[in-house]
Scaffold this motif. Structure first.
Motif, PDB file in Angstrom:
ATOM      1  N   ARG A  12       0.854  -1.183   0.000  1.00 11.56           N
ATOM      2  CA  ARG A  12       0.000   0.000   0.000  1.00 11.56           C
ATOM      3  C   ARG A  12       0.887   1.228   0.000  1.00 11.56           C
ATOM      4  O   ARG A  12       1.793   1.338   0.805  1.00 11.56           O
ATOM      5  N   LYS A  13       0.598   2.134  -0.902  1.00  6.04           N
ATOM      6  CA  LYS A  13       1.379   3.365  -0.994  1.00  6.04           C
ATOM      7  C   LYS A  13       0.600   4.506  -0.375  1.00  6.04           C
ATOM      8  O   LYS A  13      -0.603   4.638  -0.598  1.00  6.04           O
ATOM      9  N   LEU A  14       1.279   5.313   0.401  1.00  7.26           N
ATOM     10  CA  LEU A  14       0.649   6.459   1.037  1.00  7.26           C
ATOM     11  C   LEU A  14       0.704   7.627   0.068  1.00  7.26           C
ATOM     12  O   LEU A  14       1.759   8.175  -0.226  1.00  7.26           O
ATOM     13  N   ARG A  15      -0.459   7.993  -0.454  1.00  6.82           N
ATOM     14  CA  ARG A  15      -0.581   9.066  -1.441  1.00  6.82           C
ATOM     15  C   ARG A  15      -1.743   9.975  -1.047  1.00  6.82           C
ATOM     16  O   ARG A  15      -2.728   9.524  -0.473  1.00  6.82           O
ATOM     17  N   SER A  24      -6.248  19.301   0.855  1.00  7.72           N
ATOM     18  CA  SER A  24      -5.215  18.803  -0.056  1.00  7.72           C
ATOM     19  C   SER A  24      -5.273  17.298  -0.285  1.00  7.72           C
ATOM     20  O   SER A  24      -4.486  16.774  -1.054  1.00  7.72           O
ATOM     21  N   GLY A  25      -6.160  16.588   0.386  1.00  6.93           N
ATOM     22  CA  GLY A  25      -6.284  15.153   0.189  1.00  6.93           C
ATOM     23  C   GLY A  25      -5.467  14.301   1.129  1.00  6.93           C
ATOM     24  O   GLY A  25      -5.398  13.090   0.958  1.00  6.93           O
ATOM     25  N   VAL A  26      -4.844  14.909   2.142  1.00  3.79           N
ATOM     26  CA  VAL A  26      -4.010  14.154   3.079  1.00  3.79           C
ATOM     27  C   VAL A  26      -4.852  13.150   3.865  1.00  3.79           C
ATOM     28  O   VAL A  26      -4.523  11.964   3.916  1.00  3.79           O
ATOM     29  N   CYS A  27      -5.924  13.597   4.473  1.00  3.34           N
ATOM     30  CA  CYS A  27      -6.761  12.707   5.287  1.00  3.34           C
ATOM     31  C   CYS A  27      -7.409  11.626   4.428  1.00  3.34           C
ATOM     32  O   CYS A  27      -7.508  10.470   4.854  1.00  3.34           O
ATOM     33  N   TYR A  60      -0.152  17.650   9.636  1.00  2.00           N
ATOM     34  CA  TYR A  60      -0.898  17.800   8.384  1.00  2.00           C
ATOM     35  C   TYR A  60      -0.075  18.548   7.340  1.00  2.00           C
ATOM     36  O   TYR A  60       0.014  18.139   6.185  1.00  2.00           O
ATOM     37  N   VAL A  61       0.546  19.651   7.743  1.00  2.00           N
ATOM     38  CA  VAL A  61       1.353  20.448   6.810  1.00  2.00           C
ATOM     39  C   VAL A  61       2.547  19.634   6.315  1.00  2.00           C
ATOM     40  O   VAL A  61       2.879  19.654   5.123  1.00  2.00           O
ATOM     41  N   ALA A  62       3.171  18.876   7.220  1.00  2.00           N
ATOM     42  CA  ALA A  62       4.306  18.039   6.815  1.00  2.00           C
ATOM     43  C   ALA A  62       3.866  16.978   5.806  1.00  2.00           C
ATOM     44  O   ALA A  62       4.558  16.733   4.810  1.00  2.00           O
ATOM     45  N   CYS A  63       2.716  16.363   6.049  1.00  2.00           N
ATOM     46  CA  CYS A  63       2.202  15.362   5.104  1.00  2.00           C
ATOM     47  C   CYS A  63       1.839  15.996   3.769  1.00  2.00           C
ATOM     48  O   CYS A  63       2.058  15.400   2.714  1.00  2.00           O
ATOM     49  N   TRP A  64       1.289  17.196   3.808  1.00  2.00           N
ATOM     50  CA  TRP A  64       0.921  17.912   2.580  1.00  2.00           C
ATOM     51  C   TRP A  64       2.163  18.138   1.714  1.00  2.00           C
ATOM     52  O   TRP A  64       2.142  17.983   0.494  1.00  2.00           O
ATOM     53  N   ILE A  65       3.267  18.470   2.353  1.00  2.00           N
ATOM     54  CA  ILE A  65       4.512  18.735   1.626  1.00  2.00           C
ATOM     55  C   ILE A  65       5.178  17.439   1.165  1.00  2.00           C
ATOM     56  O   ILE A  65       5.672  17.350   0.032  1.00  2.00           O
ATOM     57  N   LEU A  66       5.179  16.410   2.023  1.00  7.08           N
ATOM     58  CA  LEU A  66       5.964  15.203   1.748  1.00  7.08           C
ATOM     59  C   LEU A  66       5.229  14.116   0.971  1.00  7.08           C
ATOM     60  O   LEU A  66       5.860  13.346   0.250  1.00  7.08           O
ATOM     61  N   MET A  67       3.907  14.028   1.111  1.00  4.65           N
ATOM     62  CA  MET A  67       3.152  12.972   0.429  1.00  4.65           C
ATOM     63  C   MET A  67       2.902  13.330  -1.021  1.00  4.65           C
ATOM     64  O   MET A  67       2.358  14.398  -1.307  1.00  4.65           O
ATOM     65  N   PRO A  68       3.255  12.450  -1.939  1.00  6.04           N
ATOM     66  CA  PRO A  68       2.931  12.712  -3.342  1.00  6.04           C
ATOM     67  C   PRO A  68       1.446  12.486  -3.592  1.00  6.04           C
ATOM     68  O   PRO A  68       0.786  11.723  -2.881  1.00  6.04           O
ATOM     69  N   GLU A  69       0.911  13.140  -4.613  1.00  9.76           N
ATOM     70  CA  GLU A  69      -0.486  12.953  -4.978  1.00  9.76           C
ATOM     71  C   GLU A  69      -0.626  11.673  -5.778  1.00  9.76           C
ATOM     72  O   GLU A  69       0.271  11.287  -6.522  1.00  9.76           O
ATOM     73  N   GLU A  70      -1.760  10.975  -5.583  1.00  9.78           N
ATOM     74  CA  GLU A  70      -1.962   9.730  -6.317  1.00  9.78           C
ATOM     75  C   GLU A  70      -2.046  10.003  -7.815  1.00  9.78           C
ATOM     76  O   GLU A  70      -2.334  11.112  -8.240  1.00  9.78           O
ATOM     77  N   ASP A  71      -1.784   8.970  -8.589  1.00  9.07           N
ATOM     78  CA  ASP A  71      -1.797   9.103 -10.043  1.00  9.07           C
ATOM     79  C   ASP A  71      -3.186   9.439 -10.543  1.00  9.07           C
ATOM     80  O   ASP A  71      -4.192   9.057  -9.954  1.00  9.07           O
ATOM     81  N   ALA A  72      -3.234  10.144 -11.655  1.00  5.02           N
ATOM     82  CA  ALA A  72      -4.510  10.491 -12.270  1.00  5.02           C
ATOM     83  C   ALA A  72      -5.171   9.219 -12.795  1.00  5.02           C
ATOM     84  O   ALA A  72      -4.501   8.321 -13.299  1.00  5.02           O
ATOM     85  N   PRO A  73      -6.486   9.141 -12.679  1.00  2.00           N
ATOM     86  CA  PRO A  73      -7.177   7.946 -13.203  1.00  2.00           C
ATOM     87  C   PRO A  73      -7.064   7.846 -14.715  1.00  2.00           C
ATOM     88  O   PRO A  73      -7.140   8.848 -15.414  1.00  2.00           O
ATOM     89  N   ALA A  74      -6.880   6.640 -15.190  1.00  4.06           N
ATOM     90  CA  ALA A  74      -6.793   6.410 -16.640  1.00  4.06           C
ATOM     91  C   ALA A  74      -8.200   6.221 -17.183  1.00  4.06           C
ATOM     92  O   ALA A  74      -8.957   5.389 -16.724  1.00  4.06           O
ATOM     93  N   TYR A  75      -8.568   6.997 -18.173  1.00  6.45           N
ATOM     94  CA  TYR A  75      -9.907   6.913 -18.751  1.00  6.45           C
ATOM     95  C   TYR A  75      -9.889   6.119 -20.008  1.00  6.45           C
ATOM     96  O   TYR A  75      -9.112   6.047 -20.799  1.00  6.45           O
TER      97      TYR A  75
END
Length: 75
Positions: A12-15, A24-27, A60-75
């Motif tokens: 499981r990847k934390l994104r 920002s999507g952290v939670c 929360y701010v640290a996670c916002w900076i360090l966590m990458p955003e998940e990949d965009a969904p492929a349509y």
């Protein structure tokens, strides 16, 4: 098919979540990684912020900076 004694593990990847987000999507990302509702993670973060003298907000701010955003969904 696995041999006797071997187990398959899923990584499981934390994104940060792209869909379940308020700021920002952290939670949403943490909730998805651990398999709980995002509202529970948000409530826990607010409690940590209020009871921990702002520690939750710093986390929360640290996670916002360090966590990458998940990949965009492929349509």
């Amino acid at each position: 098919m696995t041999n006797f004694g071997e187990t398959e593990t899923k990584v499981r990847k934390l994104r940060r979540s792209r869909t379940d987000k308020m700021l920002s999507g952290v939670c949403g990302g943490i909730a998805k990684a651990i398999g709980v509702d995002a509202a529970l993670v948000r409530i826990g973060l607010v409690a940590a912020t209020l009871l921990g003298f702002g520690a939750g907000a710093l986390i929360y701010v640290a996670c916002w900076i360090l966590m990458p955003e998940e990949d965009a969904p492929a349509y």
